[in-house]
Design a protein around this motif. Sequence first.
Motif, PDB file in Angstrom:
ATOM      1  N   GLU A 150       0.814  -1.342   0.149  1.00 47.44           N
ATOM      2  CA  GLU A 150      -0.150   0.233   0.115  1.00 47.44           C
ATOM      3  C   GLU A 150       0.806   1.231   0.150  1.00 47.44           C
ATOM      4  OE1 GLU A 150      -3.298   2.248   3.151  1.00 47.44           O
ATOM      5  OE2 GLU A 150      -2.900   0.187   3.186  1.00 47.44           O
ATOM      6  N   LEU A 151       0.866   2.261  -1.151  1.00 45.08           N
ATOM      7  CA  LEU A 151       1.618   3.243  -1.422  1.00 45.08           C
ATOM      8  C   LEU A 151       0.963   4.850  -1.027  1.00 45.08           C
ATOM      9  CD1 LEU A 151       3.717   2.033  -5.113  1.00 45.08           C
ATOM     10  CD2 LEU A 151       4.464   2.200  -2.485  1.00 45.08           C
ATOM     11  N   THR A 152       0.586   5.334  -0.349  1.00 44.60           N
ATOM     12  CA  THR A 152       0.764   6.853  -0.198  1.00 44.60           C
ATOM     13  C   THR A 152       1.649   7.375  -0.709  1.00 44.60           C
ATOM     14  OG1 THR A 152      -1.039   6.025   1.485  1.00 44.60           O
ATOM     15  CG2 THR A 152      -0.920   8.115   1.500  1.00 44.60           C
ATOM     16  N   ARG A 205      -4.253   6.986  -2.590  1.00 40.81           N
ATOM     17  CA  ARG A 205      -3.456   5.758  -1.801  1.00 40.81           C
ATOM     18  C   ARG A 205      -3.114   4.478  -2.856  1.00 40.81           C
ATOM     19  NH1 ARG A 205      -5.268   0.452   0.591  1.00 40.81           N
ATOM     20  NH2 ARG A 205      -7.943   1.837   0.969  1.00 40.81           N
ATOM     21  N   SER A 206      -2.747   3.865  -3.400  1.00 40.08           N
ATOM     22  CA  SER A 206      -2.138   3.284  -3.919  1.00 40.08           C
ATOM     23  C   SER A 206      -2.263   1.172  -3.599  1.00 40.08           C
ATOM     24  CB  SER A 206      -1.296   2.857  -5.831  1.00 40.08           C
ATOM     25  OG  SER A 206      -1.206   4.127  -6.074  1.00 40.08           O
ATOM     26  N   ILE A 207      -3.130   0.516  -3.802  1.00 37.97           N
ATOM     27  CA  ILE A 207      -2.549  -0.373  -3.844  1.00 37.97           C
ATOM     28  C   ILE A 207      -1.424  -2.021  -4.767  1.00 37.97           C
ATOM     29  CG2 ILE A 207      -3.539  -3.117  -2.998  1.00 37.97           C
ATOM     30  CD1 ILE A 207      -5.998  -1.077  -1.372  1.00 37.97           C
ATOM     31  N   VAL A 214      13.146  -1.788  -6.673  1.00 39.29           N
ATOM     32  CA  VAL A 214      12.116  -1.708  -7.067  1.00 39.29           C
ATOM     33  C   VAL A 214      11.380  -0.917  -6.820  1.00 39.29           C
ATOM     34  CG1 VAL A 214       9.571  -2.987  -7.338  1.00 39.29           C
ATOM     35  CG2 VAL A 214      11.889  -4.592  -7.441  1.00 39.29           C
ATOM     36  N   LEU A 215      10.489  -1.199  -5.534  1.00 38.10           N
ATOM     37  CA  LEU A 215      10.421   0.015  -4.772  1.00 38.10           C
ATOM     38  C   LEU A 215      11.351   1.552  -4.921  1.00 38.10           C
ATOM     39  CD1 LEU A 215       8.210  -1.289  -1.940  1.00 38.10           C
ATOM     40  CD2 LEU A 215       7.215  -0.207  -4.020  1.00 38.10           C
ATOM     41  N   PRO A 217      10.609   9.129  -3.299  1.00 36.53           N
ATOM     42  CA  PRO A 217      10.741  10.247  -1.929  1.00 36.53           C
ATOM     43  C   PRO A 217       8.816  10.712  -1.144  1.00 36.53           C
ATOM     44  CG  PRO A 217      12.120  10.791  -4.253  1.00 36.53           C
ATOM     45  CD  PRO A 217      11.283   9.963  -3.878  1.00 36.53           C
ATOM     46  N   TRP A 218       8.209  10.552  -2.190  1.00 33.90           N
ATOM     47  CA  TRP A 218       7.414  11.747  -1.804  1.00 33.90           C
ATOM     48  C   TRP A 218       6.112  10.243  -0.571  1.00 33.90           C
ATOM     49  CZ3 TRP A 218       6.138  14.610  -5.706  1.00 33.90           C
ATOM     50  CH2 TRP A 218       6.825  16.362  -6.310  1.00 33.90           C
ATOM     51  N   MET A 219       6.592   8.945  -0.696  1.00 34.05           N
ATOM     52  CA  MET A 219       5.856   7.788  -0.477  1.00 34.05           C
ATOM     53  C   MET A 219       6.143   7.280   0.728  1.00 34.05           C
ATOM     54  SD  MET A 219       5.457   5.790  -4.030  1.00 34.05           S
ATOM     55  CE  MET A 219       4.528   6.367  -5.623  1.00 34.05           C
ATOM     56  N   THR A 220       4.662   7.385   1.743  1.00 25.79           N
ATOM     57  CA  THR A 220       5.303   6.236   2.934  1.00 25.79           C
ATOM     58  C   THR A 220       4.729   3.973   2.087  1.00 25.79           C
ATOM     59  OG1 THR A 220       2.850   6.539   3.680  1.00 25.79           O
ATOM     60  CG2 THR A 220       4.925   7.218   3.933  1.00 25.79           C
TER      61      THR A 220
END
Length: 100
Positions: free
Chosen positions: A7-9, A52-54, A69-70, A77-80
Amino acid sequence: MKEFLVELTTIVPEGTESVEVDRRRAAEAARAEELATAGHLVRLWRPVGELRSIGLWCAADEAELYEKVLGTLPLWPWMTAAVTPVQPHPNDPGRAGGAN
């Protein structure tokens, strides 16, 4: 390769110019396509109305997932990220050979 549900926010830093946001988003789309072609990105969803994206991602291990990868995503740099390792389920209809 192992599979991971991620899960990326993305939170754009305040004061970031829209040109920079657009540039990174375009680069993100191109990088996602490269990762999909290489077999690292299997599926990607965005829940309706959410920021968010999953995704279902593949890597040798969690270290490779983060580093190779991530970590290569232009928006990284802007993601959790919340990462959950997953394993095949014996009743998965997409599983090769079907259930035993």
